[in-house]
Write a protein that holds these residues in place. Structure first.
Motif, PDB file in Angstrom:
ATOM      1  N   SER A 101     -74.095 -74.247  89.176  1.00  0.00           N
ATOM      2  CA  SER A 101     -74.774 -75.082  88.193  1.00  0.00           C
ATOM      3  C   SER A 101     -75.256 -74.233  87.023  1.00  0.00           C
ATOM      4  O   SER A 101     -75.692 -73.100  87.196  1.00  0.00           O
ATOM      5  CB  SER A 101     -75.965 -75.788  88.848  1.00  0.00           C
ATOM      6  OG  SER A 101     -76.708 -76.495  87.884  1.00  0.00           O
TER       7      SER A 101
ATOM      8  N   LEU B 132     -80.784 -75.150  83.604  1.00  0.00           N
ATOM      9  CA  LEU B 132     -81.883 -74.200  83.571  1.00  0.00           C
ATOM     10  C   LEU B 132     -83.027 -74.685  84.452  1.00  0.00           C
ATOM     11  O   LEU B 132     -83.156 -75.868  84.743  1.00  0.00           O
ATOM     12  CB  LEU B 132     -82.363 -74.017  82.133  1.00  0.00           C
ATOM     13  CG  LEU B 132     -81.309 -73.514  81.137  1.00  0.00           C
ATOM     14  CD1 LEU B 132     -81.906 -73.402  79.743  1.00  0.00           C
ATOM     15  CD2 LEU B 132     -80.744 -72.166  81.571  1.00  0.00           C
ATOM     16  N   THR B 133     -83.883 -73.767  84.852  1.00  0.00           N
ATOM     17  CA  THR B 133     -84.983 -74.075  85.759  1.00  0.00           C
ATOM     18  C   THR B 133     -86.265 -74.331  84.972  1.00  0.00           C
ATOM     19  O   THR B 133     -86.326 -74.135  83.755  1.00  0.00           O
ATOM     20  CB  THR B 133     -85.206 -72.913  86.731  1.00  0.00           C
ATOM     21  OG1 THR B 133     -85.614 -71.756  85.977  1.00  0.00           O
ATOM     22  CG2 THR B 133     -83.925 -72.587  87.486  1.00  0.00           C
ATOM     23  N   VAL B 134     -87.296 -74.740  85.700  1.00  0.00           N
ATOM     24  CA  VAL B 134     -88.610 -74.941  85.087  1.00  0.00           C
ATOM     25  C   VAL B 134     -89.134 -73.627  84.526  1.00  0.00           C
ATOM     26  O   VAL B 134     -89.762 -73.601  83.452  1.00  0.00           O
ATOM     27  CB  VAL B 134     -89.589 -75.524  86.124  1.00  0.00           C
ATOM     28  CG1 VAL B 134     -91.000 -75.558  85.562  1.00  0.00           C
ATOM     29  CG2 VAL B 134     -89.152 -76.917  86.541  1.00  0.00           C
ATOM     30  N   GLU B 135     -88.870 -72.534  85.207  1.00  0.00           N
ATOM     31  CA  GLU B 135     -89.314 -71.226  84.723  1.00  0.00           C
ATOM     32  C   GLU B 135     -88.623 -70.879  83.401  1.00  0.00           C
ATOM     33  O   GLU B 135     -89.250 -70.313  82.496  1.00  0.00           O
ATOM     34  CB  GLU B 135     -89.011 -70.148  85.775  1.00  0.00           C
ATOM     35  CG  GLU B 135     -89.591 -68.781  85.462  1.00  0.00           C
ATOM     36  CD  GLU B 135     -91.107 -68.785  85.375  1.00  0.00           C
ATOM     37  OE1 GLU B 135     -91.655 -67.946  84.621  1.00  0.00           O
ATOM     38  OE2 GLU B 135     -91.741 -69.607  86.056  1.00  0.00           O
ATOM     39  N   ASP B 136     -87.339 -71.225  83.306  1.00  0.00           N
ATOM     40  CA  ASP B 136     -86.643 -71.026  82.028  1.00  0.00           C
ATOM     41  C   ASP B 136     -87.291 -71.874  80.931  1.00  0.00           C
ATOM     42  O   ASP B 136     -87.444 -71.432  79.790  1.00  0.00           O
ATOM     43  CB  ASP B 136     -85.167 -71.406  82.163  1.00  0.00           C
ATOM     44  CG  ASP B 136     -84.411 -70.485  83.106  1.00  0.00           C
ATOM     45  OD1 ASP B 136     -84.695 -69.281  83.097  1.00  0.00           O
ATOM     46  OD2 ASP B 136     -83.549 -70.986  83.855  1.00  0.00           O
TER      47      ASP B 136
ATOM     48  N   ASP C 171     -79.547 -78.704  78.021  1.00  0.00           N
ATOM     49  CA  ASP C 171     -80.145 -78.047  79.182  1.00  0.00           C
ATOM     50  C   ASP C 171     -81.479 -77.408  78.834  1.00  0.00           C
ATOM     51  O   ASP C 171     -82.438 -77.467  79.607  1.00  0.00           O
ATOM     52  CB  ASP C 171     -79.192 -76.986  79.742  1.00  0.00           C
ATOM     53  CG  ASP C 171     -78.054 -77.594  80.556  1.00  0.00           C
ATOM     54  OD1 ASP C 171     -78.188 -78.767  80.948  1.00  0.00           O
ATOM     55  OD2 ASP C 171     -77.052 -76.901  80.786  1.00  0.00           O
TER      56      ASP C 171
ATOM     57  N   ALA D  62     -85.133 -78.435  80.336  1.00  0.00           N
ATOM     58  CA  ALA D  62     -85.931 -77.421  81.016  1.00  0.00           C
ATOM     59  C   ALA D  62     -87.350 -77.376  80.448  1.00  0.00           C
ATOM     60  O   ALA D  62     -88.335 -77.303  81.199  1.00  0.00           O
ATOM     61  CB  ALA D  62     -85.252 -76.049  80.871  1.00  0.00           C
TER      62      ALA D  62
ATOM     63  N   TYR E  89     -90.831 -78.372  82.391  1.00  0.00           N
ATOM     64  CA  TYR E  89     -91.993 -77.477  82.462  1.00  0.00           C
ATOM     65  C   TYR E  89     -93.269 -78.219  82.080  1.00  0.00           C
ATOM     66  O   TYR E  89     -94.292 -78.117  82.771  1.00  0.00           O
ATOM     67  CB  TYR E  89     -91.782 -76.271  81.553  1.00  0.00           C
ATOM     68  CG  TYR E  89     -93.051 -75.517  81.261  1.00  0.00           C
ATOM     69  CD1 TYR E  89     -93.719 -74.826  82.281  1.00  0.00           C
ATOM     70  CD2 TYR E  89     -93.606 -75.510  79.983  1.00  0.00           C
ATOM     71  CE1 TYR E  89     -94.909 -74.152  82.025  1.00  0.00           C
ATOM     72  CE2 TYR E  89     -94.793 -74.835  79.723  1.00  0.00           C
ATOM     73  CZ  TYR E  89     -95.437 -74.163  80.744  1.00  0.00           C
ATOM     74  OH  TYR E  89     -96.613 -73.501  80.499  1.00  0.00           O
TER      75      TYR E  89
ATOM     76  N   SER F 104     -94.307 -80.475  84.796  1.00  0.00           N
ATOM     77  CA  SER F 104     -94.854 -79.783  85.969  1.00  0.00           C
ATOM     78  C   SER F 104     -96.300 -79.348  85.750  1.00  0.00           C
ATOM     79  O   SER F 104     -97.080 -79.286  86.696  1.00  0.00           O
ATOM     80  CB  SER F 104     -93.993 -78.551  86.290  1.00  0.00           C
ATOM     81  OG  SER F 104     -94.123 -77.555  85.273  1.00  0.00           O
TER      82      SER F 104
END
Length: 266
Positions: free
Chosen positions: A49, A52-56, A118, A122, A126, A129
């Motif tokens: 995949s 991108l992640t939440v941290e990104d 993306d 992301a 964030y 969250s």
């Protein structure tokens, strides 16, 4: 002895032969390596995949948004707090290019997006969250299969005073404006109703429930997909544009004909 020396001299290789051999060897080695790399890439795992992640998203936010909105979404003198705005508001503002803001003004104009899809998702994830808020609706709300007639009535009562009954947009006070909805996506129609960007009020489920929002979206999609049956629309700006057209061209033509008749009679 003289003949033997002559034969040896004629059998010498050119000084360029070594260079040519080295070049051919390098080309063959490069070709074999490129072919092997392509074969390995083709047989490798392509299901990885790229999302991108939440941290990104946090890193992107801190690098591009925190100057105005604060490192912890608390807001600054240059931008409001993002507590409670939710991922839907972030997606709307960034995907439409309204954010990042180029310069302070009465209203943030729409422009090409500065981030990929993306990256936008992301950053939205964030913000969600850290401080949850309005989120994405179900696909059914955006499918455009609601009651178009009911949506037209709801839009006329609640939205037409700013956006025009045909969704063509209009001017507001102090340099502000209601944007046209002729190319707006269903997701951004819903996001605008739920988050209330710029001068737009927020339409919660107490004002318009999900089914009514779906009807409004269906009506606007119907307008996008069907041309006006009344001929040239003059920007769909209503009686003002039509009256101006009649005054300039209609009255102007009558005056011209009158002058011509008078000149002929004289």
């Amino acid at each position: 002895m003289a003949r033997e020396k002559k034969r040896r001299a004629s059998g010498r290789r050119s000084p360029l032969a070594a260079v040519v051999l080295i070049g051919v060897g390098l080309l063959m080695t490069g070709g074999i390596y490129a072919g092997a790399s392509a074969a390995m890439a083709a047989t490798g795992d392509t299901s990885t995949s790229t999302a991108l992640t939440v941290e990104d998203g946090k890193k992107l936010f801190q690098a591009n948004c925190a100057t105005c909105h604060g490192m912890d979404l608390q807001g600054t003198e240059n931008g409001p707090s993002l507590f409670g705005v939710g991922e839907l508001s972030v997606e709307f503002q960034v995907a439409t290019g309204r954010m990042p803001l180029e310069q302070q003004g009465p209203q943030a104009p729409q422009k090409p997006a500065q981030f990929t899809e993306d990256q936008i998702k992301a950053m939205a994830a964030y913000v969600q969250s850290v401080s949850p808020g309005p989120t994405y609706p179900s696909d059914e709300v955006l499918d455009g299969k609601g009651d178009v007639a009911e949506g037209a009535e709801i839009f006329r009562v609640n939205c037409a005073m700013c956006h025009n009954v045909a969704g063509a947009g209009g001017a507001l006070t102090e340099g502000k404006f209601a944007p046209p909805l002729t190319n707006t996506s269903p997701l951004h129609m819903y996001a605008a109703m739920v988050t209330g960007p710029q001068n737009m009020p927020v339409f919660s489920n107490l004002n318009l429930n999900l089914e009514e929002k779906r009807d409004v979206i269906s009506y606007l999609l119907y307008l996008q997909q069907h041309e006006s049956p009344g001929g040239y629309a003059l920007g769909s700006l209503g009686p003002v544009a039509e009256g101006l057209f009649i005054w300039i061209f209609g009255i102007g033509t009558l005056i011209g004909v009158t002058v011509w008749i008078t000149a002929k009679s004289n």
